[in-house]
Write a protein that holds these residues in place. Structure first.
Motif, PDB file in Angstrom:
ATOM      1  N   VAL A 246     -25.366   3.104   4.614  1.00  0.00           N
ATOM      2  CA  VAL A 246     -24.415   2.168   5.207  1.00  0.00           C
ATOM      3  C   VAL A 246     -24.981   1.666   6.528  1.00  0.00           C
ATOM      4  CG1 VAL A 246     -22.080   1.867   6.076  1.00  0.00           C
ATOM      5  CG2 VAL A 246     -22.484   3.329   4.114  1.00  0.00           C
ATOM      6  N   GLU A 247     -25.149   0.354   6.622  1.00  0.00           N
ATOM      7  CA  GLU A 247     -25.726  -0.206   7.843  1.00  0.00           C
ATOM      8  C   GLU A 247     -24.680  -0.721   8.809  1.00  0.00           C
ATOM      9  OE1 GLU A 247     -28.921  -2.884   6.994  1.00  0.00           O
ATOM     10  OE2 GLU A 247     -30.282  -1.157   6.982  1.00  0.00           O
ATOM     11  N   SER A 248     -23.491  -1.055   8.311  1.00  0.00           N
ATOM     12  CA  SER A 248     -22.464  -1.466   9.263  1.00  0.00           C
ATOM     13  C   SER A 248     -21.055  -1.103   8.799  1.00  0.00           C
ATOM     14  CB  SER A 248     -22.549  -2.976   9.530  1.00  0.00           C
ATOM     15  OG  SER A 248     -22.112  -3.681   8.396  1.00  0.00           O
ATOM     16  N   TYR A 249     -20.243  -0.788   9.774  1.00  0.00           N
ATOM     17  CA  TYR A 249     -18.825  -0.517   9.546  1.00  0.00           C
ATOM     18  C   TYR A 249     -18.027  -1.555  10.319  1.00  0.00           C
ATOM     19  CZ  TYR A 249     -20.351   4.141   8.022  1.00  0.00           C
ATOM     20  OH  TYR A 249     -20.935   5.176   7.375  1.00  0.00           O
ATOM     21  N   ASP A 250     -16.841  -1.869   9.824  1.00  0.00           N
ATOM     22  CA  ASP A 250     -15.995  -2.818  10.543  1.00  0.00           C
ATOM     23  C   ASP A 250     -14.558  -2.310  10.582  1.00  0.00           C
ATOM     24  OD1 ASP A 250     -17.578  -4.814  11.432  1.00  0.00           O
ATOM     25  OD2 ASP A 250     -17.341  -6.094   9.674  1.00  0.00           O
ATOM     26  N   ASN A 251     -13.861  -2.690  11.634  1.00  0.00           N
ATOM     27  CA  ASN A 251     -12.418  -2.496  11.644  1.00  0.00           C
ATOM     28  C   ASN A 251     -11.786  -3.674  10.919  1.00  0.00           C
ATOM     29  OD1 ASN A 251     -12.344  -0.099  13.104  1.00  0.00           O
ATOM     30  ND2 ASN A 251     -12.615  -1.225  15.023  1.00  0.00           N
ATOM     31  N   VAL A 252     -10.898  -3.373   9.995  1.00  0.00           N
ATOM     32  CA  VAL A 252     -10.282  -4.430   9.211  1.00  0.00           C
ATOM     33  C   VAL A 252      -8.774  -4.353   9.381  1.00  0.00           C
ATOM     34  CG1 VAL A 252      -9.964  -5.324   6.870  1.00  0.00           C
ATOM     35  CG2 VAL A 252     -12.179  -4.419   7.558  1.00  0.00           C
ATOM     36  N   ILE A 253      -8.144  -5.507   9.532  1.00  0.00           N
ATOM     37  CA  ILE A 253      -6.696  -5.575   9.750  1.00  0.00           C
ATOM     38  C   ILE A 253      -6.016  -5.990   8.448  1.00  0.00           C
ATOM     39  CG2 ILE A 253      -4.845  -6.666  11.117  1.00  0.00           C
ATOM     40  CD1 ILE A 253      -6.715  -5.318  12.957  1.00  0.00           C
ATOM     41  N   TRP A 254      -4.879  -5.342   8.150  1.00  0.00           N
ATOM     42  CA  TRP A 254      -4.108  -5.732   6.970  1.00  0.00           C
ATOM     43  C   TRP A 254      -2.644  -5.414   7.205  1.00  0.00           C
ATOM     44  CZ3 TRP A 254      -2.153  -1.171   4.804  1.00  0.00           C
ATOM     45  CH2 TRP A 254      -2.847   0.003   5.139  1.00  0.00           C
ATOM     46  N   GLU A 255      -1.808  -6.011   6.379  1.00  0.00           N
ATOM     47  CA  GLU A 255      -0.360  -5.819   6.512  1.00  0.00           C
ATOM     48  C   GLU A 255       0.090  -4.912   5.365  1.00  0.00           C
ATOM     49  OE1 GLU A 255       3.807  -6.144   6.730  1.00  0.00           O
ATOM     50  OE2 GLU A 255       2.703  -6.802   4.959  1.00  0.00           O
ATOM     51  N   ALA A 256       1.002  -3.977   5.665  1.00  0.00           N
ATOM     52  CA  ALA A 256       1.344  -2.915   4.726  1.00  0.00           C
ATOM     53  C   ALA A 256       1.843  -3.418   3.373  1.00  0.00           C
ATOM     54  CB  ALA A 256       2.386  -1.996   5.355  1.00  0.00           C
ATOM     55  N   GLU A 257       2.548  -4.538   3.357  1.00  0.00           N
ATOM     56  CA  GLU A 257       3.086  -5.051   2.099  1.00  0.00           C
ATOM     57  C   GLU A 257       2.172  -6.108   1.503  1.00  0.00           C
ATOM     58  OE1 GLU A 257       6.448  -4.081   0.978  1.00  0.00           O
ATOM     59  OE2 GLU A 257       6.159  -2.546   2.512  1.00  0.00           O
ATOM     60  N   GLY A 258       1.044  -6.343   2.131  1.00  0.00           N
ATOM     61  CA  GLY A 258       0.124  -7.371   1.645  1.00  0.00           C
ATOM     62  C   GLY A 258       0.519  -8.773   2.064  1.00  0.00           C
ATOM     63  N   LYS A 259       1.399  -8.884   3.069  1.00  0.00           N
ATOM     64  CA  LYS A 259       1.821 -10.224   3.519  1.00  0.00           C
ATOM     65  C   LYS A 259       0.705 -10.892   4.315  1.00  0.00           C
ATOM     66  CE  LYS A 259       6.757  -9.347   3.532  1.00  0.00           C
ATOM     67  NZ  LYS A 259       7.389  -8.154   4.138  1.00  0.00           N
ATOM     68  N   PRO A 260       0.720 -12.213   4.392  1.00  0.00           N
ATOM     69  CA  PRO A 260      -0.357 -12.925   5.088  1.00  0.00           C
ATOM     70  C   PRO A 260      -0.409 -12.568   6.576  1.00  0.00           C
ATOM     71  CG  PRO A 260       1.031 -14.458   3.861  1.00  0.00           C
ATOM     72  CD  PRO A 260       1.717 -13.139   3.832  1.00  0.00           C
ATOM     73  N   LEU A 261      -1.573 -12.766   7.165  1.00  0.00           N
ATOM     74  CA  LEU A 261      -1.765 -12.531   8.593  1.00  0.00           C
ATOM     75  C   LEU A 261      -1.958 -13.876   9.272  1.00  0.00           C
ATOM     76  CD1 LEU A 261      -4.388  -9.673   8.205  1.00  0.00           C
ATOM     77  CD2 LEU A 261      -2.017  -9.371   8.904  1.00  0.00           C
ATOM     78  N   ARG A 262      -1.316 -14.050  10.428  1.00  0.00           N
ATOM     79  CA  ARG A 262      -1.412 -15.323  11.133  1.00  0.00           C
ATOM     80  C   ARG A 262      -2.368 -15.167  12.320  1.00  0.00           C
ATOM     81  NH1 ARG A 262       1.639 -19.814  10.845  1.00  0.00           N
ATOM     82  NH2 ARG A 262       3.195 -18.825   9.535  1.00  0.00           N
TER      83      ARG A 262
ATOM     84  N   VAL B 179       0.850  -1.198   0.000  1.00  0.00           N
ATOM     85  CA  VAL B 179       0.000   0.000   0.000  1.00  0.00           C
ATOM     86  C   VAL B 179       0.885   1.247   0.000  1.00  0.00           C
ATOM     87  CG1 VAL B 179      -1.685   1.316   1.323  1.00  0.00           C
ATOM     88  CG2 VAL B 179      -1.882  -1.173   1.161  1.00  0.00           C
ATOM     89  N   ARG B 180       0.790   2.019  -1.079  1.00  0.00           N
ATOM     90  CA  ARG B 180       1.523   3.285  -1.178  1.00  0.00           C
ATOM     91  C   ARG B 180       0.518   4.381  -1.496  1.00  0.00           C
ATOM     92  NH1 ARG B 180       5.360   0.849   0.257  1.00  0.00           N
ATOM     93  NH2 ARG B 180       7.090  -0.068  -0.909  1.00  0.00           N
ATOM     94  N   LYS B 181       0.672   5.509  -0.821  1.00  0.00           N
ATOM     95  CA  LYS B 181      -0.261   6.606  -1.065  1.00  0.00           C
ATOM     96  C   LYS B 181       0.503   7.861  -1.455  1.00  0.00           C
ATOM     97  CE  LYS B 181      -3.777   4.724   1.978  1.00  0.00           C
ATOM     98  NZ  LYS B 181      -4.496   4.825   3.245  1.00  0.00           N
ATOM     99  N   ILE B 182      -0.043   8.612  -2.417  1.00  0.00           N
ATOM    100  CA  ILE B 182       0.554   9.895  -2.764  1.00  0.00           C
ATOM    101  C   ILE B 182      -0.544  10.950  -2.770  1.00  0.00           C
ATOM    102  CG2 ILE B 182       2.377   8.879  -4.174  1.00  0.00           C
ATOM    103  CD1 ILE B 182       0.820   9.962  -6.624  1.00  0.00           C
TER     104      ILE B 182
END
Lengths: 241, 302
Positions: A204-220, A69-72
């Motif tokens: 929008v009926e629901s919002y969620d917190n979502v976890i991710w890794e900056a480089e897109g690597k798997p989550l354990r 994930v890169r943002k400009i």
């Protein structure tokens, strides 16, 4: 169950965060209602029906980050419609245009996993993706951010009982307990609050917190995860919305 | 029902000692992607070029336009709508830019939201660019009593070869009842080519169109996508030392490969190339006829 897997990518992306109006920031990946719009673009659902066709009530959806994930930020000149009018000339305090610093994703690429209850719709979608046919022009959040897509495959997927798992997709936080995410070294973990369920009336009926890794690597994840995991025949495991 | 097919557009032009697209909140510097060093041009800059050419040279009705009243003041969106008697159907029949690019118009309880059948993504230079700061002087003092003019400053790019990619989507036209015609597309192509040359301002003079390609698909076929990624601009110099289109060569191997592999899906190809572009395949200089051999292509001239 059959899982359709395909990739989407583009030069730039912008999925505006709901709490940023005048300084638009972007989510790091398309939230489920946005993915519904992309699927609608491929299959040709119009603006009124795509949220019904691709509602989380009738499909399972997984999203994987492929590129880091890169943002400009770019300045974009918008028409100034403050005070409910537009004059293309400077008048008193009202400028004709308003430069807005806008955040974009740079070279975003995502892998989409989807299973749909409606066999006919699902088969049609899979065939179109395989043929590389998009009814409407696919874009990454804004019309000028044209996107491309690529068939990856149609896989058999099994619902998986809770287990110690490494997941390739982003994960809604509610599906596991906070201390159940196994943090690994040299990884950067992020949490983002995204809209998850949007009605066809665009509420929008629901919002969620979502976890991710900056480089897109798997989550354990540890073994206290709820049953929301699909394991594909190629061994990849995803968490679905 | 309009009788257009899915089409893809690849447009290359270059800017020499110019500012192809200033960033309003960065001192009007040319837009540069800091991570890659590539020059960026927004889709709306290209659309402005097209609109201005169609209005000034082709006398076409353009909706998104700065018009002035008798006092020389610019007119509002509501006044513009009044020109068309507030009739949206009439607007679509008259204004070519609405048929091409759509619009969101909202005034006095009337709204019109149309997704443009033609969409361009941001243009990107095919190489890293150099940013140059130019300082100058003015000869006329800005205020009475001042004895001298003042200093001016601007940023330019010594050279930037920019690629734009766009898609024409027939479904977007048909399903929104937009009467887009093949003639509209042809006019747009002409406007891209000639309009780019005809921009008469300090920051845009020195722009030249170099290549314009339209790939029209047969009915029922979708676009290939990313034609801009199938070409490469290769140079022996350092990217930042590029000053002219002849300093490099345009490799089109991947483009030909793609078109040839899918030639059954293509109904026709239109192409115009500036004669100063060095086209190459497998490292050797080639002609347009060689690149598009066995494909249904025609060369166009403006």
């Amino acid at each position: 169950m059959k899982i359709l897997v395909f990739d989407i990518w583009s030069d730039f992306g912008h999925f505006r965060k709901y709490y940023t109006t005048s300084s638009p920031l972007t989510f790091s990946f398309p939230p489920p209602p946005t993915v519904a719009g992309m699927l609608g673009a491929i299959i040709g659902s119009n603006k009124e029906s795509y949220l019904r066709d691709f509602s989380l009530d009738n499909m399972r959806l997984g999203i994987q980050l492929i590129n880091p994930v890169r943002k400009i930020r770019l300045g974009i000149n918008l028409i100034n419609t403050k005070d409910n009018y537009w004059k293309p000339v400077h008048k008193k305090k009202h400028a004709p245009r308003t430069p807005i610093r806008t955040e974009f994703l740079h070279n975003p690429a995502f892998r989409i996993y989807i299973h749909h209850q409606d066999d006919a719709l699902f088969t049609k979608l899979a065939n179109l993706v395989k043929r590389h046919y998009a009814h409407y022009t696919l874009s990454m959040g804004l019309s000028e951010l044209l996107a491309d897509f690529r068939w990856v495959g149609l896989y058999e997927g099994q619902l998986r009982p809770p287990n110690l798992d490494e997941l390739v997709s982003v994960i809604p936080e509610k599906y596991f307990k906070g201390d159940n995410l196994i943090l690994e070294t040299e990884r950067r973990y992020f949490k983002e609050r995204i809209p998850v369920y949007m009605t066809p009336e665009r509420i929008v009926e629901s919002y969620d917190n979502v976890i991710w890794e900056a480089e897109g690597k798997p989550l354990r994840l540890g073994n206290r995860t709820k049953e929301q995991i699909i394991v594909l025949e190629n061994g990849d495991k995803i968490c679905y919305f | 029902m309009s009788n257009i097919n899915r089409s893809e557009i690849l447009f290359l032009y270059d800017a020499t000692d110019a500012n192809p697209n200033g960033d309003p909140i960065d001192e009007n510097k040319p837009r540069i992607d800091e991570e890659t060093g590539l020059n960026l041009v927004t889709d709306v800059r290209l659309k402005r070029t097209i609109r201005d050419y169609l209005y000034s040279y082709k006398k076409k009705d353009i909706f998104v336009l700065e018009t002035r009243d008798k006092k020389g003041e610019l007119r509002t969106k509501e006044e513009r709508l009044g020109d068309y008697k507030n009739n949206f159907d009439d607007l679509l029949i008259k204004c070519i830019d609405l048929r091409l690019f759509g619009a969101t118009i909202a005034v006095k309880e009337k709204t019109l939201t149309l997704t443009g059948p033609v969409q361009f993504k941001f243009g990107r230079s095919l190489h890293r660019v150099d940013l140059t700061y130019i300082k100058g002087t003015t000869v006329m003092p800005s205020k009475e009593g001042n004895k001298q003019g003042t200093f001016t400053e601007k940023y330019i790019l010594p050279y930037s070869l920019i690629a734009f990619y766009g898609v024409v989507n027939e479904n977007a036209a048909n399903e929104q009842q937009i009467p887009l015609t093949p003639e509209d597309i042809d006019l747009m192509l002409e406007a891209m080519w000639n309009g780019t040359k005809n921009l008469l301002s300090g920051s845009k003079t020195g722009q030249m169109p170099r290549l314009l390609l339209l790939v029209e698909h047969k009915e029922g076929h979708s676009h290939f996508g990313e034609l801009d990624k199938r070409i490469k601009f290769v140079t022996d110099k350092d990217d930042a030392a590029l000053r002219d289109v002849s300093d490099g060569r345009l490799e089109v191997d991947a483009l030909r490969e793609l078109l040839l592999a899918n030639k059954d899906e293509i109904s026709r190809i239109k192409i115009i190339i500036d004669d100063r572009v060095n086209l190459t395949m497998a490292g050797k200089k080639v002609t347009v006829a060689e690149v598009f051999a066995e494909l249904p292509f025609e060369t166009i001239k403006y």
